[in-house]
Scaffold this active site. Structure first.
Site, PDB file in Angstrom:
ATOM      1  N   LYS A 150       0.824  -1.201   0.000  1.00 45.52           N
ATOM      2  CA  LYS A 150       0.000   0.000   0.000  1.00 45.52           C
ATOM      3  C   LYS A 150       0.863   1.258   0.000  1.00 45.52           C
ATOM      4  O   LYS A 150       1.899   1.318   0.677  1.00 45.52           O
ATOM      5  CB  LYS A 150      -0.901  -0.046   1.241  1.00 45.52           C
ATOM      6  CG  LYS A 150      -2.035   0.934   1.282  1.00 45.52           C
ATOM      7  CD  LYS A 150      -2.951   0.589   2.460  1.00 45.52           C
ATOM      8  CE  LYS A 150      -4.145   1.498   2.537  1.00 45.52           C
ATOM      9  NZ  LYS A 150      -5.083   1.082   3.607  1.00 45.52           N
ATOM     10  N   SER A 189      -9.450   1.494   1.875  1.00 45.74           N
ATOM     11  CA  SER A 189      -8.403   2.252   1.212  1.00 45.74           C
ATOM     12  C   SER A 189      -7.314   1.383   0.575  1.00 45.74           C
ATOM     13  O   SER A 189      -6.406   1.905  -0.092  1.00 45.74           O
ATOM     14  CB  SER A 189      -7.747   3.211   2.213  1.00 45.74           C
ATOM     15  OG  SER A 189      -7.226   2.512   3.336  1.00 45.74           O
ATOM     16  N   SER A 209     -10.778  -1.351   5.547  1.00 44.62           N
ATOM     17  CA  SER A 209      -9.929  -0.976   4.412  1.00 44.62           C
ATOM     18  C   SER A 209      -9.230  -2.144   3.721  1.00 44.62           C
ATOM     19  O   SER A 209      -8.718  -1.983   2.619  1.00 44.62           O
ATOM     20  CB  SER A 209      -8.882   0.050   4.848  1.00 44.62           C
ATOM     21  OG  SER A 209      -9.497   1.282   5.134  1.00 44.62           O
TER      22      SER A 209
END
Length: 486
Positions: free
Chosen positions: A81, A157, A181
């Site tokens: 990420k 996310s 997320s």
């Protein structure tokens, strides 16, 4: 062989590399070819680490040739990420301001995956600063496209990781989760995802300076893997778990607990809190429940989970209060339009007084007690990840109704993060051309029970990915915002 390597599970890839059936270089090149083919259509990989990955693969192959024993993830490419540091690579958070924020060292979970033989192949896209909403759209890198339908969000996310894994660009993704997320993009993209118990995986989220954040940020955010199969999630969990001097929160709890006597009881709640659930999601929960019954679990529908609305209210107020002092700076970084999601949240849930915050910290503990009692009676909970199919990109930033709809949809993720228990998202099939899925929630530090149940579901319902992207057109921004580059 190179054409099919990107389709293989992480465990199978690592076994093939350890057994000299393929080289780590071949595995990396296969995934780089797949990225070149697919990423222009989905925009999931933000910073491709091609040469670094090739060099790591060469070193791994030399070690094998020298007779060294390779780790459980030998040669397995994984994405990271955009908010998680990889040594020598900028940790941009998707923001122009941090384009040159080069990480001096790997974050603890990256270091663990690397030590096990995994190879970082690229950073992956996120919502701007992780805070701009649920849809994966960043200032620096634009929109990430759901490979099943370009008109639906991939979630966030950790949306870039979910898309990379779903399309075969990486065998594993490393995301993090403080309210869905990892699990939401897993459901929306048809892959599996694990949010561990608070304290299971060591982490250090201090990227912008030496100071640690407040208690809510410390306790809510957990790193977690995404994979195409539950078996690969288990493998990643075994690598990521354990203590680390960088993180005093990580505790030395055994990864596998004592077996439970008799059939494991599973509570089923299709509509947590009674706020409504889409028929396809209710159907996914029913399908998963049938799969667990077939596997010998004691599956029982129950009225509801503990204190849903009270937990959501406390979560929102604690977060808002901790976040408020930094809001002016953060709002400037998010930019016009990018701040809508949080601005609406701050307006709806303003910060509270110090006295009220102390009371809410007690409420937080009390809600955790209620959940511990619930999970003592039912070691596992089966419920939705998100109570709707994948929604349109930017819904949560469009207006207050859209934001409330998304907040309600993710409510079981939010509450289970709040109480610190593990959850595994697992696919159940498709409906109307989109993936469906559920989550299995368990007692604190019983990831093993969650993974066992998720495996039973997967054994009966199958694996959905890798997939080839469908569509992949340029996406417009949320209503009132300009389209952004992909």
């Amino acid at each position: 062989m190179r054409d099919v390597l990107w389709k293989m599970p992480a465990a199978a890839l690592a076994a093939a590399v350890r057994g000299a059936e393929v080289s780590a270089v071949e595995v990396v090149e296969s995934h780089l070819d797949r990225i070149a083919e697919v990423d222009p259509r989905v925009n999931a990989v933000t910073q491709l680490l091609a040469e670094r990955a090739r060099e790591a693969a060469v070193r791994l192959d030399r070690r094998r040739a020298a007779g060294e024993t390779l780790g459980p993830l030998a040669g397995v490419p994984f994405t990271v990420k955009e908010s998680t540091p990889v040594e020598g690579v900028p940790t941009t958070f998707g923001v122009e301001r941090f384009r040159d924020l080069v990480a001096p060292a790997d974050a603890p979970p990256v270091a663990r995956l690397r030590a096990a033989g995994g190879i970082p192949i690229g950073h992956s896209n996120i919502p701007t600063l992780i805070l701009a909403g649920m849809h994966t759209r960043s200032e620096l890198f634009g929109d990430t496209v759901n490979p099943w339908d370009s008109g639906r969000t991939p979630g966030g996310s950790s949306g870039g990781d979910a898309v990379a894994v779903a399309t075969g660009m990486a065998a594993l993704g490393l995301g993090n989760d403080s309210g869905g997320s990892v699990r939401i993009p897993a459901q929306f993209c048809g892959v599996a995802g694990l949010k561990p118990s608070t304290g299971r995986f060591p982490a250090d989220h201090r990227v912008l300076g030496p100071d640690d954040p407040g208690p809510a940020s410390q306790l809510l955010v957990t790193d977690g893997p995404l994979a195409r199969s539950v078996g690969d999630l288990r493998l990643a969990c075994e690598v990521l778990a354990g203590t680390d001097p960088q993180d005093p929160r990580a505790v030395p709890v055994p990864l596998y607990g004592e077996p439970l006597a008799g059939p494991v009881r599973v509570a089923v709640v299709a509509d947590p809190g009674g706020h409504g659930v889409h028929p396809t999601i209710r159907g996914a929960v029913a399908t998963a429940a049938d799969a667990l019954r077939d596997a010998g679990y004691d599956v029982r529908e129950v009225a509801d989970v503990p204190r849903m609305d009270e937990a959501l209210e406390a979560y929102g107020r604690i977060i808002a209060t901790e976040f408020a002092p930094n809001w002016p700076v953060v709002r400037g970084l998010l930019g016009e339009g990018g701040d809508r999601y949080l601005a609406m949240a701050m307006e709806r849930t303003p910060p509270v007084s110090a006295q009220e915050l102390m009371r809410l910290m007690g409420v937080w503990m009390n809600i955790r007690r209620s959940w511990a009692a619930f999970l003592d009676a039912y070691p596992l909970l089966l419920g939705p990840v998100f109570t709707e199919p994948p929604v349109e990109p930017g819904l949560e930033s469009r207006d207050r109704a859209g934001r409330d709809r998304v907040g309600s949809g993710m409510r079981l993720c939010t509450v289970t993060s709040f109480v610190g228990v593990p959850g595994v998202a697992v696919p159940t099939g498709t409906a109307d051309g989109l993936p469906t899925g559920v989550q299995i929630v368990g007692r604190a530090f019983r990831e093993d029970l969650c993974l066992d149940a998720a495996q039973a579901i997967e054994d009966r319902l199958g694996v959905l990915t890798p997939v080839d992207p469908r569509g992949g057109e340029r996406l417009p921004g949320p209503e009132g915002l300009p389209a952004v580059r992909r």
